[in-house]
Design a protein around this motif. Structure first.
Motif, PDB file in Angstrom:
ATOM      1  N   PRO A   2       0.844  -1.206   0.000  1.00 32.20           N
ATOM      2  CA  PRO A   2       0.000   0.000   0.000  1.00 32.20           C
ATOM      3  C   PRO A   2       0.873   1.248   0.000  1.00 32.20           C
ATOM      4  O   PRO A   2       1.901   1.296   0.690  1.00 32.20           O
ATOM      5  N   THR A   3       0.462   2.265  -0.755  1.00 35.46           N
ATOM      6  CA  THR A   3       1.239   3.502  -0.776  1.00 35.46           C
ATOM      7  C   THR A   3       0.322   4.686  -1.042  1.00 35.46           C
ATOM      8  O   THR A   3      -0.730   4.544  -1.679  1.00 35.46           O
ATOM      9  N   HIS A   4       0.736   5.851  -0.541  1.00 36.56           N
ATOM     10  CA  HIS A   4      -0.042   7.072  -0.761  1.00 36.56           C
ATOM     11  C   HIS A   4       0.911   8.266  -0.763  1.00 36.56           C
ATOM     12  O   HIS A   4       1.351   8.739   0.290  1.00 36.56           O
ATOM     13  N   ASN A   5       1.265   8.711  -1.945  1.00 36.26           N
ATOM     14  CA  ASN A   5       2.069   9.934  -2.133  1.00 36.26           C
ATOM     15  C   ASN A   5       3.376   9.941  -1.345  1.00 36.26           C
ATOM     16  O   ASN A   5       3.756  10.956  -0.748  1.00 36.26           O
ATOM     17  N   ARG A   6       4.072   8.803  -1.376  1.00 30.26           N
ATOM     18  CA  ARG A   6       5.421   8.739  -0.803  1.00 30.26           C
ATOM     19  C   ARG A   6       6.342   8.083  -1.829  1.00 30.26           C
ATOM     20  O   ARG A   6       6.885   7.004  -1.589  1.00 30.26           O
ATOM     21  N   PRO A   7       6.519   8.739  -2.990  1.00 33.23           N
ATOM     22  CA  PRO A   7       7.271   8.095  -4.079  1.00 33.23           C
ATOM     23  C   PRO A   7       8.723   7.790  -3.728  1.00 33.23           C
ATOM     24  O   PRO A   7       9.260   6.783  -4.194  1.00 33.23           O
ATOM     25  N   GLU A   8       9.365   8.654  -2.922  1.00 29.54           N
ATOM     26  CA  GLU A   8      10.763   8.403  -2.569  1.00 29.54           C
ATOM     27  C   GLU A   8      10.886   7.131  -1.738  1.00 29.54           C
ATOM     28  O   GLU A   8      11.767   6.296  -1.974  1.00 29.54           O
ATOM     29  N   LYS A   9       9.999   6.982  -0.745  1.00 27.96           N
ATOM     30  CA  LYS A   9      10.039   5.786   0.098  1.00 27.96           C
ATOM     31  C   LYS A   9       9.689   4.537  -0.710  1.00 27.96           C
ATOM     32  O   LYS A   9      10.319   3.483  -0.572  1.00 27.96           O
ATOM     33  N   LEU A  10       8.682   4.655  -1.562  1.00 29.24           N
ATOM     34  CA  LEU A  10       8.292   3.524  -2.401  1.00 29.24           C
ATOM     35  C   LEU A  10       9.433   3.113  -3.323  1.00 29.24           C
ATOM     36  O   LEU A  10       9.734   1.916  -3.470  1.00 29.24           O
ATOM     37  N   SER A  11      10.078   4.089  -3.938  1.00 27.85           N
ATOM     38  CA  SER A  11      11.186   3.803  -4.852  1.00 27.85           C
ATOM     39  C   SER A  11      12.329   3.096  -4.117  1.00 27.85           C
ATOM     40  O   SER A  11      12.923   2.132  -4.641  1.00 27.85           O
ATOM     41  N   SER A  12      12.638   3.545  -2.905  1.00 29.52           N
ATOM     42  CA  SER A  12      13.709   2.919  -2.124  1.00 29.52           C
ATOM     43  C   SER A  12      13.375   1.471  -1.797  1.00 29.52           C
ATOM     44  O   SER A  12      14.240   0.587  -1.862  1.00 29.52           O
TER      45      SER A  12
ATOM     46  N   GLY B 102      -2.637   7.292  -4.038  1.00 28.83           N
ATOM     47  CA  GLY B 102      -2.148   8.655  -4.247  1.00 28.83           C
ATOM     48  C   GLY B 102      -2.042   8.981  -5.727  1.00 28.83           C
ATOM     49  O   GLY B 102      -2.778   8.446  -6.561  1.00 28.83           O
ATOM     50  N   ARG B 103      -1.110   9.861  -6.074  1.00 29.48           N
ATOM     51  CA  ARG B 103      -0.939  10.295  -7.456  1.00 29.48           C
ATOM     52  C   ARG B 103      -0.440   9.149  -8.326  1.00 29.48           C
ATOM     53  O   ARG B 103       0.561   8.507  -8.008  1.00 29.48           O
ATOM     54  N   ALA B 104      -1.114   8.929  -9.433  1.00 25.28           N
ATOM     55  CA  ALA B 104      -0.732   7.838 -10.328  1.00 25.28           C
ATOM     56  C   ALA B 104       0.554   8.161 -11.079  1.00 25.28           C
ATOM     57  O   ALA B 104       1.385   7.282 -11.313  1.00 25.28           O
ATOM     58  N   ASP B 105       0.740   9.441 -11.456  1.00 24.80           N
ATOM     59  CA  ASP B 105       1.887   9.784 -12.286  1.00 24.80           C
ATOM     60  C   ASP B 105       3.209   9.550 -11.565  1.00 24.80           C
ATOM     61  O   ASP B 105       4.196   9.140 -12.186  1.00 24.80           O
ATOM     62  N   ALA B 106       3.241   9.794 -10.241  1.00 22.80           N
ATOM     63  CA  ALA B 106       4.476   9.614  -9.488  1.00 22.80           C
ATOM     64  C   ALA B 106       4.896   8.143  -9.473  1.00 22.80           C
ATOM     65  O   ALA B 106       6.076   7.813  -9.630  1.00 22.80           O
ATOM     66  N   VAL B 107       3.927   7.249  -9.293  1.00 21.61           N
ATOM     67  CA  VAL B 107       4.230   5.818  -9.288  1.00 21.61           C
ATOM     68  C   VAL B 107       4.546   5.341 -10.701  1.00 21.61           C
ATOM     69  O   VAL B 107       5.485   4.553 -10.904  1.00 21.61           O
ATOM     70  N   ASP B 108       3.792   5.806 -11.684  1.00 20.83           N
ATOM     71  CA  ASP B 108       4.056   5.417 -13.074  1.00 20.83           C
ATOM     72  C   ASP B 108       5.482   5.791 -13.493  1.00 20.83           C
ATOM     73  O   ASP B 108       6.149   5.042 -14.220  1.00 20.83           O
ATOM     74  N   LYS B 109       5.938   6.941 -13.025  1.00 25.00           N
ATOM     75  CA  LYS B 109       7.294   7.390 -13.362  1.00 25.00           C
ATOM     76  C   LYS B 109       8.342   6.425 -12.817  1.00 25.00           C
ATOM     77  O   LYS B 109       9.330   6.104 -13.493  1.00 25.00           O
ATOM     78  N   ILE B 110       8.131   5.944 -11.599  1.00 28.60           N
ATOM     79  CA  ILE B 110       9.058   4.982 -10.988  1.00 28.60           C
ATOM     80  C   ILE B 110       9.059   3.672 -11.771  1.00 28.60           C
ATOM     81  O   ILE B 110      10.111   3.116 -12.117  1.00 28.60           O
ATOM     82  N   LEU B 111       7.863   3.174 -12.082  1.00 31.23           N
ATOM     83  CA  LEU B 111       7.747   1.857 -12.710  1.00 31.23           C
ATOM     84  C   LEU B 111       8.158   1.873 -14.174  1.00 31.23           C
ATOM     85  O   LEU B 111       8.636   0.858 -14.698  1.00 31.23           O
ATOM     86  N   LEU B 112       7.976   3.021 -14.835  1.00 34.46           N
ATOM     87  CA  LEU B 112       8.365   3.124 -16.242  1.00 34.46           C
ATOM     88  C   LEU B 112       9.871   2.898 -16.406  1.00 34.46           C
ATOM     89  O   LEU B 112      10.319   2.251 -17.362  1.00 34.46           O
TER      90      LEU B 112
ATOM     91  N   LYS C  60      -4.250   1.422  -9.365  1.00 38.47           N
ATOM     92  CA  LYS C  60      -4.642   2.764  -8.930  1.00 38.47           C
ATOM     93  C   LYS C  60      -5.970   2.672  -8.188  1.00 38.47           C
ATOM     94  O   LYS C  60      -6.974   2.221  -8.731  1.00 38.47           O
ATOM     95  N   LEU C  61      -5.955   3.126  -6.937  1.00 39.85           N
ATOM     96  CA  LEU C  61      -7.143   3.095  -6.082  1.00 39.85           C
ATOM     97  C   LEU C  61      -7.666   4.516  -5.874  1.00 39.85           C
ATOM     98  O   LEU C  61      -6.933   5.494  -6.065  1.00 39.85           O
ATOM     99  N   PRO C  62      -8.922   4.653  -5.457  1.00 41.24           N
ATOM    100  CA  PRO C  62      -9.436   5.989  -5.115  1.00 41.24           C
ATOM    101  C   PRO C  62      -8.601   6.638  -4.000  1.00 41.24           C
ATOM    102  O   PRO C  62      -7.983   5.947  -3.179  1.00 41.24           O
ATOM    103  N   ASP C  63      -8.596   7.964  -3.976  1.00 38.35           N
ATOM    104  CA  ASP C  63      -7.766   8.708  -3.021  1.00 38.35           C
ATOM    105  C   ASP C  63      -8.096   8.403  -1.564  1.00 38.35           C
ATOM    106  O   ASP C  63      -7.242   8.550  -0.692  1.00 38.35           O
ATOM    107  N   ASN C  64      -9.337   8.008  -1.285  1.00 36.33           N
ATOM    108  CA  ASN C  64      -9.739   7.791   0.105  1.00 36.33           C
ATOM    109  C   ASN C  64      -9.604   6.328   0.543  1.00 36.33           C
ATOM    110  O   ASN C  64     -10.187   5.905   1.525  1.00 36.33           O
TER     111      ASN C  64
END
Length: 263
Positions: free
Chosen positions: A9-19, A41-51, A62-66
């Motif tokens: 699970p993740t929500h707008n913590r791309p640096e931690k997720l990437s690590s 969280g934001r889809a683009d931040a995760v997509d950037k990591i996975l791309l 991608k899940l709803p924000d809540n």
């Protein structure tokens, strides 16, 4: 058959997720593993990591924000029902695994039968921060598989047979309580909760009080937070107590309100 289905699970913590993904990449390459990023969280931040990784064994949901922690885990468990795997592995995106984590996990799993395995984490001062509790206290790894009664969900490994028997994370949960509840359900069905024999990584404790616990906040703010997902989430908390943890239930149901009124 896949060895590990990994739910993160993740929500707008791309640096931690990437690590975390960086640490898990060698495991993806050497083990039969599929990773599912449960992103509210934001889809683009995760997509950037996975791309950049271009790894077909990492799937972005991608899940709803809540959709908070328990809701994300529930969706992930439902999504992977159709997969054939040995173990389901939950990992929070803010943990830092060490370079021996999977060696420890796999060595411990060889000694486990019909149990849920819970990873122990330490903080920067080398004290236990998350893992497994017994009699209200966090257990410290000592080289043996210790039994406990209340688990944190920072890293949990569950054999598929147990997932099938215990069931999925209840959909009525939102954020907190889910890891505690799932462990309680497992114990009620006769399964043990076992702590890793060693620390498998680092994770600082989130010691800041919730607004409802903070006597420096206005009482109205505190009362409101009792019912919020990122607070006590009172009605779900009450349902959890009634179903799984009813000892001293009246006192525990009333104490949050007394705490706000008189502290």
């Amino acid at each position: 058959m896949i060895d590990y289905i990994v739910l993160i699970p993740t929500h707008n913590r791309p640096e931690k997720l990437s690590s975390l993904i960086d640490v898990l990449l060698p495991e993806l390459q050497t083990r039969r593993m599929s990773m599912f990023i449960l992103n509210s969280g934001r889809a683009d931040a995760v997509d950037k990591i996975l791309l950049k990784l271009n790894n077909r064994n990492i799937i972005h949901l991608k899940l709803p924000d809540n959709y908070y922690w328990s809701m994300a885990i529930s969706v992930g468990m439902k999504y992977v029902e159709r997969y054939d795997y040995k173990f389901q592995l939950w990992i929070n995106d803010d943990v830092k695994l060490n370079n021996r984590s999977f060696a420890i996990i796999e060595n411990d799993l060889t000694s486990i039968d019909n149990s849920i395995y819970v990873g122990a984490f330490q903080d920067k001062n080398n004290y236990v921060s998350y893992g497994l509790r017994d009699s209200g206290k966090l257990l410290t790894p000592n080289g043996t598989l210790l039994k406990g009664s209340l688990m944190n969900g920072n890293l949990v490994v569950i054999p598929k047979d147990l997932v099938n028997h215990i069931g999925q994370m209840p959909t009525w949960l939102r954020h907190s309580i889910g890891d505690n509840l799932y462990g309680k359900k497992a114990k009620l069905l006769g399964y043990d909760l076992l702590l890793s024999t060693e620390y498998i990584g680092y994770c600082e404790r989130h010691d800041l009080p919730e607004p409802w616990q903070n006597n420096k906040k206005p009482k109205l703010v505190r009362f409101k937070n009792i019912f919020e997902a990122k607070g006590l989430d009172y009605f779900r908390y009450a349902r959890y107590l009634f179903l799984y943890d009813s000892k001293n239930i009246l006192q525990r149901l009333l104490s949050p309100f007394f705490r706000i009124l008189f502290r």
